[in-house]
Write a protein that holds these residues in place. Structure first.
Motif, PDB file in Angstrom:
ATOM      1  N   ARG A 168      44.228  49.996  47.137  1.00 32.65           N
ATOM      2  CA  ARG A 168      45.145  49.569  48.214  1.00 32.65           C
ATOM      3  C   ARG A 168      46.198  50.657  48.459  1.00 32.65           C
ATOM      4  NH1 ARG A 168      43.645  44.699  49.816  1.00 32.65           N
ATOM      5  NH2 ARG A 168      45.041  44.953  51.570  1.00 32.65           N
ATOM      6  N   PHE A 169      46.615  51.316  47.369  1.00 32.72           N
ATOM      7  CA  PHE A 169      47.579  52.430  47.489  1.00 32.72           C
ATOM      8  C   PHE A 169      46.859  53.699  47.968  1.00 32.72           C
ATOM      9  CE2 PHE A 169      49.341  56.198  45.287  1.00 32.72           C
ATOM     10  CZ  PHE A 169      50.602  56.236  45.858  1.00 32.72           C
ATOM     11  N   ARG A 170      45.710  54.002  47.323  1.00 34.25           N
ATOM     12  CA  ARG A 170      44.974  55.234  47.678  1.00 34.25           C
ATOM     13  C   ARG A 170      44.630  55.258  49.159  1.00 34.25           C
ATOM     14  NH1 ARG A 170      41.619  53.702  42.990  1.00 34.25           N
ATOM     15  NH2 ARG A 170      42.207  54.959  41.185  1.00 34.25           N
ATOM     16  N   GLN A 171      44.193  54.099  49.691  1.00 37.71           N
ATOM     17  CA  GLN A 171      43.676  54.055  51.070  1.00 37.71           C
ATOM     18  C   GLN A 171      44.663  53.425  52.056  1.00 37.71           C
ATOM     19  OE1 GLN A 171      39.835  52.080  50.889  1.00 37.71           O
ATOM     20  NE2 GLN A 171      39.309  53.154  49.010  1.00 37.71           N
ATOM     21  N   ASP A 172      45.926  53.253  51.627  1.00 34.13           N
ATOM     22  CA  ASP A 172      46.966  52.663  52.497  1.00 34.13           C
ATOM     23  C   ASP A 172      46.520  51.330  53.093  1.00 34.13           C
ATOM     24  OD1 ASP A 172      48.860  54.781  52.203  1.00 34.13           O
ATOM     25  OD2 ASP A 172      47.659  55.993  53.577  1.00 34.13           O
ATOM     26  N   LEU A 173      46.040  50.418  52.241  1.00 34.75           N
ATOM     27  CA  LEU A 173      45.547  49.119  52.737  1.00 34.75           C
ATOM     28  C   LEU A 173      46.663  48.084  52.842  1.00 34.75           C
ATOM     29  CD1 LEU A 173      42.154  48.838  50.751  1.00 34.75           C
ATOM     30  CD2 LEU A 173      42.575  49.848  52.996  1.00 34.75           C
ATOM     31  N   GLY A 174      47.877  48.403  52.338  1.00 33.14           N
ATOM     32  CA  GLY A 174      49.012  47.471  52.421  1.00 33.14           C
ATOM     33  C   GLY A 174      49.004  46.451  51.296  1.00 33.14           C
ATOM     34  N   ASN A 175      50.135  45.740  51.156  1.00 36.12           N
ATOM     35  CA  ASN A 175      50.317  44.675  50.162  1.00 36.12           C
ATOM     36  C   ASN A 175      49.845  45.076  48.760  1.00 36.12           C
ATOM     37  OD1 ASN A 175      51.141  42.208  49.187  1.00 36.12           O
ATOM     38  ND2 ASN A 175      49.219  41.172  49.672  1.00 36.12           N
ATOM     39  N   VAL A 176      50.239  46.281  48.323  1.00 38.43           N
ATOM     40  CA  VAL A 176      49.828  46.769  47.000  1.00 38.43           C
ATOM     41  C   VAL A 176      50.459  45.896  45.917  1.00 38.43           C
ATOM     42  CG1 VAL A 176      49.694  48.798  45.521  1.00 38.43           C
ATOM     43  CG2 VAL A 176      49.836  49.097  47.982  1.00 38.43           C
ATOM     44  N   GLU A 177      51.787  45.661  46.046  1.00 40.38           N
ATOM     45  CA  GLU A 177      52.514  44.883  45.028  1.00 40.38           C
ATOM     46  C   GLU A 177      51.913  43.485  44.892  1.00 40.38           C
ATOM     47  OE1 GLU A 177      54.142  46.696  47.324  1.00 40.38           O
ATOM     48  OE2 GLU A 177      55.499  48.026  46.208  1.00 40.38           O
ATOM     49  N   GLY A 178      51.616  42.861  46.047  1.00 40.48           N
ATOM     50  CA  GLY A 178      51.075  41.499  46.049  1.00 40.48           C
ATOM     51  C   GLY A 178      49.737  41.432  45.307  1.00 40.48           C
ATOM     52  N   ALA A 179      48.893  42.445  45.511  1.00 39.15           N
ATOM     53  CA  ALA A 179      47.576  42.468  44.856  1.00 39.15           C
ATOM     54  C   ALA A 179      47.746  42.617  43.343  1.00 39.15           C
ATOM     55  CB  ALA A 179      46.740  43.619  45.416  1.00 39.15           C
ATOM     56  N   TYR A 180      48.614  43.539  42.917  1.00 31.99           N
ATOM     57  CA  TYR A 180      48.831  43.744  41.473  1.00 31.99           C
ATOM     58  C   TYR A 180      49.355  42.453  40.832  1.00 31.99           C
ATOM     59  CZ  TYR A 180      48.129  48.855  41.178  1.00 31.99           C
ATOM     60  OH  TYR A 180      47.581  50.121  41.165  1.00 31.99           O
ATOM     61  N   GLN A 181      50.304  41.802  41.521  1.00 31.34           N
ATOM     62  CA  GLN A 181      50.900  40.572  40.986  1.00 31.34           C
ATOM     63  C   GLN A 181      49.840  39.473  40.892  1.00 31.34           C
ATOM     64  OE1 GLN A 181      53.983  40.237  39.678  1.00 31.34           O
ATOM     65  NE2 GLN A 181      53.474  38.098  39.196  1.00 31.34           N
ATOM     66  N   ARG A 182      48.955  39.403  41.903  1.00 34.39           N
ATOM     67  CA  ARG A 182      47.900  38.377  41.887  1.00 34.39           C
ATOM     68  C   ARG A 182      46.956  38.570  40.723  1.00 34.39           C
ATOM     69  NH1 ARG A 182      44.463  37.722  46.648  1.00 34.39           N
ATOM     70  NH2 ARG A 182      43.082  36.217  45.671  1.00 34.39           N
ATOM     71  N   VAL A 183      46.592  39.839  40.468  1.00 36.77           N
ATOM     72  CA  VAL A 183      45.701  40.120  39.330  1.00 36.77           C
ATOM     73  C   VAL A 183      46.386  39.681  38.037  1.00 36.77           C
ATOM     74  CG1 VAL A 183      44.610  41.935  37.961  1.00 36.77           C
ATOM     75  CG2 VAL A 183      44.487  42.028  40.442  1.00 36.77           C
ATOM     76  N   LEU A 184      47.672  40.029  37.888  1.00 39.74           N
ATOM     77  CA  LEU A 184      48.370  39.657  36.642  1.00 39.74           C
ATOM     78  C   LEU A 184      48.372  38.143  36.464  1.00 39.74           C
ATOM     79  CD1 LEU A 184      50.000  40.510  34.144  1.00 39.74           C
ATOM     80  CD2 LEU A 184      52.070  40.206  35.511  1.00 39.74           C
ATOM     81  N   GLU A 185      48.668  37.409  37.551  1.00 40.75           N
ATOM     82  CA  GLU A 185      48.717  35.947  37.450  1.00 40.75           C
ATOM     83  C   GLU A 185      47.363  35.376  37.032  1.00 40.75           C
ATOM     84  OE1 GLU A 185      50.337  34.704  41.220  1.00 40.75           O
ATOM     85  OE2 GLU A 185      52.270  35.639  40.708  1.00 40.75           O
ATOM     86  N   LYS A 186      46.286  35.912  37.615  1.00 39.57           N
ATOM     87  CA  LYS A 186      44.938  35.421  37.270  1.00 39.57           C
ATOM     88  C   LYS A 186      44.623  35.759  35.809  1.00 39.57           C
ATOM     89  CE  LYS A 186      42.667  35.628  41.835  1.00 39.57           C
ATOM     90  NZ  LYS A 186      41.422  34.880  41.996  1.00 39.57           N
ATOM     91  N   VAL A 187      44.999  36.952  35.371  1.00 43.00           N
ATOM     92  CA  VAL A 187      44.710  37.374  33.991  1.00 43.00           C
ATOM     93  C   VAL A 187      45.485  36.505  32.997  1.00 43.00           C
ATOM     94  CG1 VAL A 187      45.178  39.266  32.358  1.00 43.00           C
ATOM     95  CG2 VAL A 187      43.984  39.737  34.494  1.00 43.00           C
ATOM     96  N   LEU A 188      46.761  36.262  33.288  1.00 47.30           N
ATOM     97  CA  LEU A 188      47.589  35.495  32.341  1.00 47.30           C
ATOM     98  C   LEU A 188      47.154  34.029  32.289  1.00 47.30           C
ATOM     99  CD1 LEU A 188      51.172  36.978  32.819  1.00 47.30           C
ATOM    100  CD2 LEU A 188      49.443  37.578  31.134  1.00 47.30           C
ATOM    101  N   ALA A 189      46.503  33.556  33.361  1.00 47.51           N
ATOM    102  CA  ALA A 189      46.073  32.154  33.393  1.00 47.51           C
ATOM    103  C   ALA A 189      44.758  31.944  32.636  1.00 47.51           C
ATOM    104  CB  ALA A 189      45.907  31.711  34.839  1.00 47.51           C
ATOM    105  N   ASN A 190      44.128  33.016  32.156  1.00 51.00           N
ATOM    106  CA  ASN A 190      42.818  32.890  31.478  1.00 51.00           C
ATOM    107  C   ASN A 190      42.855  33.436  30.054  1.00 51.00           C
ATOM    108  OD1 ASN A 190      40.472  31.931  33.356  1.00 51.00           O
ATOM    109  ND2 ASN A 190      41.916  33.048  34.632  1.00 51.00           N
TER     110      ASN A 190
END
Ligand code: 5GP
Length: 240
Positions: free
Chosen positions: A218-240
């Motif tokens: 998302r950062f490399r290709q300027d896809l936007g919402n980089v922070e949101g994606a990282y936070q979503r991954v963390l939330e999914k990881v911590l929930a499992n």
């Protein structure tokens, strides 16, 4: 344990000595780089997210018998790690084709790779971390044949554990990069980090090729919402 002298500042982390010479303190930064540091930026909260996610995954791997450098986290963006002599190889695992594999071979994005592809790159910014053959690894004395065998076996186990874990999180582990070191007892140990900086992670429930990307692309290709994606991954990881 208090941090003492700064030993090394990399693109994503700063390493400090501690009072115990066998333990270092790694401080994860919000700085982001791509394309061998030609693109630079900041991802707010990245240090905390990558450190916390790495802690969670290192604990899972340790529980499954994989030796890692993880000791503890004194703060959300700080990790005590065992001091290692780094093996100067980036070990890349690919479960699906993406990134440089597609660019260099023409294999279509998302093609399943069975068995997963394990590749080695020479960890050296001056040369742009080039892909190396086993022959080159031995010619350059980067590792011995026994070490390459052990690293390959560990990497296969790590991939199986991480792939299954991310599947539970409804995330596809497309590919990732890991690094190893040798501890004071001569044991090969997993080092560095496991995070959206070092893995390609796709939302398994999303078919849109841009919306599904939850990693540093998302950062490399300027896809936007980089922070949101990282936070979503963390939330999914911590929930499992
Ligand atoms: P590729 O070779 O397609 O660029 O990268 C394959 C995988 O390894 C991706 O998940 C990518 O994030 C990771 N990777 C490869 N080289 C590096 C590197 O130098 N730094 C980081 N953070 N990840 C890397």
């Amino acid at each position: 344990m208090t941090a003492l002298q700064k030993l090394y500042e990399g693109k994503a982390k700063i390493l400090y000595a501690t009072a115990d010479p066998t333990i270092l303190l790694a401080c994860y930064k919000d700085d982001a780089t791509a394309f061998n540091a030609q693109k630079r930026g900041t991802i707010a909260g990245k240090g905390r997210i990558n450190c916390t996610m790495s802690e969670h995954l290192f604990r899972k791997l340790e529980a499954a018998g994989v030796p890692t450098h993880f000791v503890d986290c004194p703060a959300p963006n700080e990790m005590h790690v065992r001091a290692l002599t780094i093996v100067p190889l980036e070990v890349i695992v690919r479960n699906f084709a993406a990134g440089s594999l597609c660019k260099q071979t023409g294999i279509a994005l998302g093609t399943p790779l069975d068995p997963p592809l394990i590749e080695f790159c020479y960890k050296n910014d001056e040369f742009g971390d080039p892909l190396v053959t086993e022959g080159r690894i031995y010619a350059m004395k980067l590792a011995t044949p026994a070490q390459v065998r052990e690293i390959t076996e560990l990497t296969q186990r790590i991939n199986e554990i991480l792939r299954d874990f991310f599947q539970q999180c409804d995330i596809i582990l497309v590919d990732f990069k890991i690094e190893f070191g040798i501890d004071s007892g001569g044991r090969i140990v997993l080092g560095d980090e496991i995070s959206p900086d070092t893995c390609r992670l796709w939302d398994a429930k999303e078919t849109d090729p841009i919306a599904r990307v939850l990693d540093k692309d998302r950062f490399r290709q300027d896809l936007g919402n980089v922070e949101g994606a990282y936070q979503r991954v963390l939330e999914k990881v911590l929930a499992n």
